[in-house]
Enzyme design. Structure first.
Site, short mmCIF file in Angstrom:
data_model
loop_
_atom_site.label_atom_id
_atom_site.label_comp_id
_atom_site.label_asym_id
_atom_site.label_seq_id
_atom_site.Cartn_x
_atom_site.Cartn_y
_atom_site.Cartn_z
N CYS A 138 0.83 -1.36 -0.13
CA CYS A 138 -0.04 0.07 -0.02
C CYS A 138 0.96 1.24 -0.09
CB CYS A 138 -0.93 0.01 1.24
SG CYS A 138 -2.32 1.24 0.74
N HIS A 248 -3.56 -5.34 0.51
CA HIS A 248 -3.07 -5.63 1.80
C HIS A 248 -3.07 -7.26 2.17
CE1 HIS A 248 -2.70 -1.95 4.03
NE2 HIS A 248 -3.42 -1.39 3.16
N GLU A 250 -1.62 -8.85 4.25
CA GLU A 250 -1.36 -9.24 5.80
C GLU A 250 -2.59 -9.41 6.38
OE1 GLU A 250 -0.64 -6.26 4.36
OE2 GLU A 250 -1.80 -5.22 5.68
#
Ligand SMILES: *[C@@H]1O[C@H](CO)[C@@H](O)[C@H](O)[C@H]1NC(C)=O
Ligand SMILES: *[C@@H]1O[C@H](CO)[C@@H](O)[C@H](O)[C@H]1NC(C)=O
Ligand SMILES: *[C@@H]1O[C@H](CO)[C@@H](O)[C@H](O)[C@H]1NC(C)=O
Ligand SMILES: *[C@@H]1O[C@H](CO)[C@@H](O)[C@H](O)[C@H]1NC(C)=O
Length: 320
Positions: A138, A248, A250
């Site tokens: 990001c 993202h 994660e």
């Protein structure tokens, strides 16, 4: 006769086991220590907090740490505002670096200054055959576009809080990043909204296509659109182990406070396969701390994450 034959089979089988054990004991450790670092340590870059308090001037969202830990890496926080000498020493101690998402400036912040130093050290190291991987998520990806092109190249998109399927390019199948992904997961990534986007700024595909620096440096592996602007969502550098996702990876497994974060089995596999890919890249680097004590003191285990899920987009945050 039958008994004899069975005895022979057993004997051969036992010989094979003995041989296999010899190979494992003698050859494999040697092989792995020569070719692979099975104790990778990855730096995760901190950034300024929006409203600093005493002892809370910088932070790392814990999900980035868990992301790397889940695939077999240990994490060292890379603090902002350190000296160039301190960063050089740390660079020579760790096996890769991750630039997380967030909200600070990519042209003037402690995050940007550290990211630039590590980016330049990584380019230099890779040029001399010292394989050092860099990952931007990001804001981290946006930071990479600035570092590679030397310009602010981003366009506004309506992409704050939307999970999207990836529009893979024809470069994906020959990519390093997705090569090890199961075909089923690739199919799901292309058809289900498994990648969470939380950004207002994006690298428009049109900008990429007209920017020589970016075009010759990064291979585009996926794109997305907000309905108006097609933007680059996943890249890998052609000649360097440098990677970026506008989305993202994660969050799927580790963040729960926002309703648009996907948690389906394929979404969780996405987190894991991305982490495994990057940690494997770090296993190709052989930097190490000068002492065990230095290593112990640097690890994130020296810090405790704080539960922030009731008031923030992150379940847990490390404050520094
Ligand atoms: C800040 O950290 C120091 C050292 O850990 C501690 O002694 C101090 O009490 C902390 N201050 C606040 C306001 O938490
Ligand atoms: C970093 O340095 C800047 C400029 O000197 C300062 O304003 C900021 O408070 C520092 N932040 C941290 C986390 O040390
Ligand atoms: C932004 O996207 C959302 C869907 O993600 C949509 O509901 C909204 O109308 C869009 N806003 C604008 C200004 O296009
Ligand atoms: C992929 O598509 C681009 C543009 O459509 C084209 O220039 C390129 O040659 C293609 N690459 C491969 C490997 O087919």
């Amino acid at each position: 006769m039958a008994t004899l034959r069975r005895a022979t089979v057993c004997f051969t089988f036992r010989n094979m086991i003995v041989m296999f054990l010899c190979v494992s004991l003698v050859c494999l450790p040697f092989y792995s220590s020569a070719k692979r670092n099975d104790r990778p340590i990855i730096g995760v870059l901190a950034q300024e907090v929006y409203s600093p308090k005493p002892n809370q001037t910088a932070y790392i969202a814990a999900s980035y740490v868990k992301f790397l830990e889940s695939a077999g890496a240990r994490v060292v926080p890379v603090m902002i505002n350190q000296t160039l000498e301190e960063y050089k020493t740390l660079f020579n101690s760790i096996n890769g670096i991750l630039y997380p998402g967030g909200g600070v400036s990519i042209i003037s912040s402690g995050y940007e200054r550290a990211a630039k130093i590590f980016y330049e050290l990584a380019i230099e190291a890779n040029n001399r055959g010292d394989y050092f991987p860099v990952w931007g998520t990001c804001l981290g990806f946006e930071q990479l576009t600035y570092l590679t092109s030397g310009k602010t190249v981003l366009s506004y998109t309506n992409t704050s809080g939307v999970p999207l399927p990836l529009d893979f390019t024809n470069e994906t199948k020959d990519s390093r990043m997705f090569k090890g992904f199961p075909p089923e997961l690739m199919k799901d990534l292309a058809s289900e909204p498994l990648t969470e986007n939380s950004h207002k700024w994006s690298l428009a595909l049109l900008t990429y296509n007209t920017n020589e620096e970016l075009k010759k440096f990064y291979k585009v592996l996926s794109t997305n659109t907000d309905g108006k602007t097609e933007f680059v969502s996943t890249v890998e550098a052609y000649d360097y182990p440098i990677y970026g996702t506008q989305w993202h990876p994660e969050k799927n497994a580790f963040e729960w406070t926002r309703p648009y974060i996907p948690h389906t089995p394929s979404a969780i596999k996405t987190t894991f396969y991305m982490a495994e890919f990057f940690v494997n890249e770090a296993r190709k680097n052989f930097h190490s701390f000068e002492s065990e004590e230095g290593e112990r003191k640097a690890l994130i285990y020296n810090y405790n994450p704080v539960y922030t899920g009731h008031q923030s987009g992150f379940e847990q945050i490390y404050f520094f």
